[in-house]
Design a protein around this motif. Structure first.
Motif, PDB file in Angstrom:
ATOM      1  N   UNK A  69      67.413  35.800  44.930  1.00  0.00           N
ATOM      2  CA  UNK A  69      67.745  34.463  44.440  1.00  0.00           C
ATOM      3  C   UNK A  69      69.067  34.502  43.695  1.00  0.00           C
ATOM      4  N   UNK A  70      69.873  33.473  43.918  1.00  0.00           N
ATOM      5  CA  UNK A  70      71.166  33.323  43.251  1.00  0.00           C
ATOM      6  C   UNK A  70      70.920  32.767  41.848  1.00  0.00           C
ATOM      7  N   UNK A  71      71.158  33.588  40.822  1.00  0.00           N
ATOM      8  CA  UNK A  71      70.871  33.195  39.447  1.00  0.00           C
ATOM      9  C   UNK A  71      71.931  32.260  38.874  1.00  0.00           C
ATOM     10  N   UNK A  72      72.987  31.995  39.624  1.00  0.00           N
ATOM     11  CA  UNK A  72      74.042  31.093  39.127  1.00  0.00           C
ATOM     12  C   UNK A  72      73.769  29.642  39.497  1.00  0.00           C
ATOM     13  N   UNK A  73      72.596  29.379  40.067  1.00  0.00           N
ATOM     14  CA  UNK A  73      72.198  27.997  40.374  1.00  0.00           C
ATOM     15  C   UNK A  73      70.779  27.798  39.833  1.00  0.00           C
ATOM     16  N   UNK A  74      70.567  26.921  38.852  1.00  0.00           N
ATOM     17  CA  UNK A  74      71.590  26.061  38.242  1.00  0.00           C
ATOM     18  C   UNK A  74      72.474  26.863  37.288  1.00  0.00           C
ATOM     19  N   UNK A 171      61.439  10.743  39.374  1.00  0.00           N
ATOM     20  CA  UNK A 171      61.675  12.011  38.679  1.00  0.00           C
ATOM     21  C   UNK A 171      62.441  11.767  37.375  1.00  0.00           C
ATOM     22  N   UNK A 172      61.894  12.189  36.239  1.00  0.00           N
ATOM     23  CA  UNK A 172      62.587  12.003  34.962  1.00  0.00           C
ATOM     24  C   UNK A 172      63.823  12.907  34.839  1.00  0.00           C
ATOM     25  N   UNK A 173      64.651  12.584  33.877  1.00  0.00           N
ATOM     26  CA  UNK A 173      65.815  13.421  33.576  1.00  0.00           C
ATOM     27  C   UNK A 173      65.357  14.817  33.179  1.00  0.00           C
ATOM     28  N   UNK A 174      66.059  15.821  33.695  1.00  0.00           N
ATOM     29  CA  UNK A 174      65.743  17.201  33.351  1.00  0.00           C
ATOM     30  C   UNK A 174      64.578  17.793  34.120  1.00  0.00           C
ATOM     31  N   UNK A 175      64.065  17.059  35.134  1.00  0.00           N
ATOM     32  CA  UNK A 175      62.922  17.529  35.916  1.00  0.00           C
ATOM     33  C   UNK A 175      63.264  17.528  37.404  1.00  0.00           C
ATOM     34  N   UNK A 195      49.659  18.188  34.672  1.00  0.00           N
ATOM     35  CA  UNK A 195      50.627  18.999  33.914  1.00  0.00           C
ATOM     36  C   UNK A 195      52.018  18.427  34.134  1.00  0.00           C
ATOM     37  N   UNK A 196      52.520  17.680  33.158  1.00  0.00           N
ATOM     38  CA  UNK A 196      53.838  17.042  33.244  1.00  0.00           C
ATOM     39  C   UNK A 196      53.954  16.137  34.464  1.00  0.00           C
ATOM     40  N   UNK A 197      52.829  15.572  34.883  1.00  0.00           N
ATOM     41  CA  UNK A 197      52.804  14.663  36.032  1.00  0.00           C
ATOM     42  C   UNK A 197      53.288  15.335  37.309  1.00  0.00           C
ATOM     43  N   UNK A 198      53.216  16.659  37.332  1.00  0.00           N
ATOM     44  CA  UNK A 198      53.618  17.414  38.518  1.00  0.00           C
ATOM     45  C   UNK A 198      55.073  17.843  38.531  1.00  0.00           C
ATOM     46  N   UNK A 199      55.847  17.411  37.555  1.00  0.00           N
ATOM     47  CA  UNK A 199      57.275  17.734  37.550  1.00  0.00           C
ATOM     48  C   UNK A 199      57.522  19.130  36.962  1.00  0.00           C
ATOM     49  N   UNK A 200      58.622  19.736  37.411  1.00  0.00           N
ATOM     50  CA  UNK A 200      59.039  21.057  36.938  1.00  0.00           C
ATOM     51  C   UNK A 200      60.316  20.896  36.128  1.00  0.00           C
ATOM     52  N   UNK A 201      60.381  21.567  34.994  1.00  0.00           N
ATOM     53  CA  UNK A 201      61.591  21.519  34.179  1.00  0.00           C
ATOM     54  C   UNK A 201      62.743  22.229  34.894  1.00  0.00           C
ATOM     55  N   UNK A 202      63.900  21.581  34.916  1.00  0.00           N
ATOM     56  CA  UNK A 202      65.082  22.259  35.472  1.00  0.00           C
ATOM     57  C   UNK A 202      65.373  23.551  34.718  1.00  0.00           C
ATOM     58  N   UNK A 203      65.070  23.566  33.438  1.00  0.00           N
ATOM     59  CA  UNK A 203      65.333  24.761  32.628  1.00  0.00           C
ATOM     60  C   UNK A 203      64.441  25.935  33.019  1.00  0.00           C
ATOM     61  N   UNK A 204      63.348  25.672  33.769  1.00  0.00           N
ATOM     62  CA  UNK A 204      62.462  26.749  34.214  1.00  0.00           C
ATOM     63  C   UNK A 204      62.937  27.409  35.499  1.00  0.00           C
TER      64      UNK A 204
END
Length: 238
Positions: A69-74, A171-175, A195-204
């Motif tokens: 996996x390319x760790x520079x994205x994001x 999709x909310x901001x940041x998800x 769990x968070x309505x199914x959304x994943x945090x971009x920070x994860x």
């Protein structure tokens, strides 16, 4: 006019003989240290190995595939719809795993990033909705739509529907909203609405899956399927 090297060549100060064995060992040690440093830098900042344990991303990824996996994205490189991403299981989608057996060799290769870390809980899915997108399924002809535009998904596992359950999600901001390519065998965003309505945090997100590295007969890049999402408009709220 004399040079500093002249003194070492005089009879009074004969040149010291190098021990060829020690010279060879020293060169090998230097190469090993440099290789380790490069591996650690690559693992930390650029690429990391991951293992595919399930069929939730078939046919794009098969059980027992190894990927990088390319760790520079994001990061320096942005994510987009269609990207296959590896993310940390921060919301507890997966059951706890027992401590894996290890040995010195596998621990070493895991440390330098050449083998995946079996103790880490990660998931891999395809991004279907970015922040602001409205993802809906299914349309009258059974397709998934994003921001009102129906898409055709050629990467879905043969025989699967885009979704066997109906949903409409903005999709909310940041998800992000993620789905497996094997829709009938993927416990993705659709199955974790508690769990968070199914959304994943971009920070994860750890990175974007870039290359299948093993087995060798499957060596190659992992497509973001840009053409599938080319006609999707920018969300109305952006």
């Amino acid at each position: 006019m004399s040079h500093a090297s002249d003194a070492a060549a005089t009879p009074d100060r004969p040149r010291k003989k190098r021990n060829p064995v020690w010279a060879a060992i020293r060169e090998v040690l230097i190469i090993v240290v440099v290789a380790l440093v490069i591996s650690l830098v690559v693992k930390t900042f650029f690429f990391r190995a991951f293992y595919i344990p399930s069929g939730s991303m078939e046919q794009t990824l098969q059980v027992n595939d190894r990927i990088f996996a390319n760790l520079m994205a994001p990061g320096p490189f942005e994510l987009s719809r269609g990207d296959v991403v590896v993310f940390r299981d921060e919301e507890g989608w997966l059951p706890p795993i027992p401590s894996p057996e290890s040995n010195a060799v596998s621990d070493f290769f895991t440390f330098v990033g050449l083998l995946p870390d079996p103790s880490s809980q990660h998931l891999i899915k395809r991004i279907v909705g970015m922040p602001g997108d409205t993802v809906e399924c299914c349309s009258a002809d059974g397709r998934l739509s994003i921001n009102g535009v129906e898409i055709t998904e050629p990467y879905i596992y043969p025989g699967d529907n885009p979704s066997d359950s109906e949903f409409t999600k903005t999709v909310p901001e940041g998800k992000i909203w993620v789905m497996g390519d094997h829709r009938g065998a993927s416990a993705d965003s659709r199955f974790h609405e508690d769990l968070q309505d199914g959304f994943v945090d971009l920070s994860a997100v750890e990175g974007r899956a870039a290359v299948i590295s093993w087995p060798l007969d499957r060596l190659g890049g992992i497509s973001g399927e840009d053409e599938v999402f080319a006609g999707v408009p920018v969300p109305a709220n952006q």
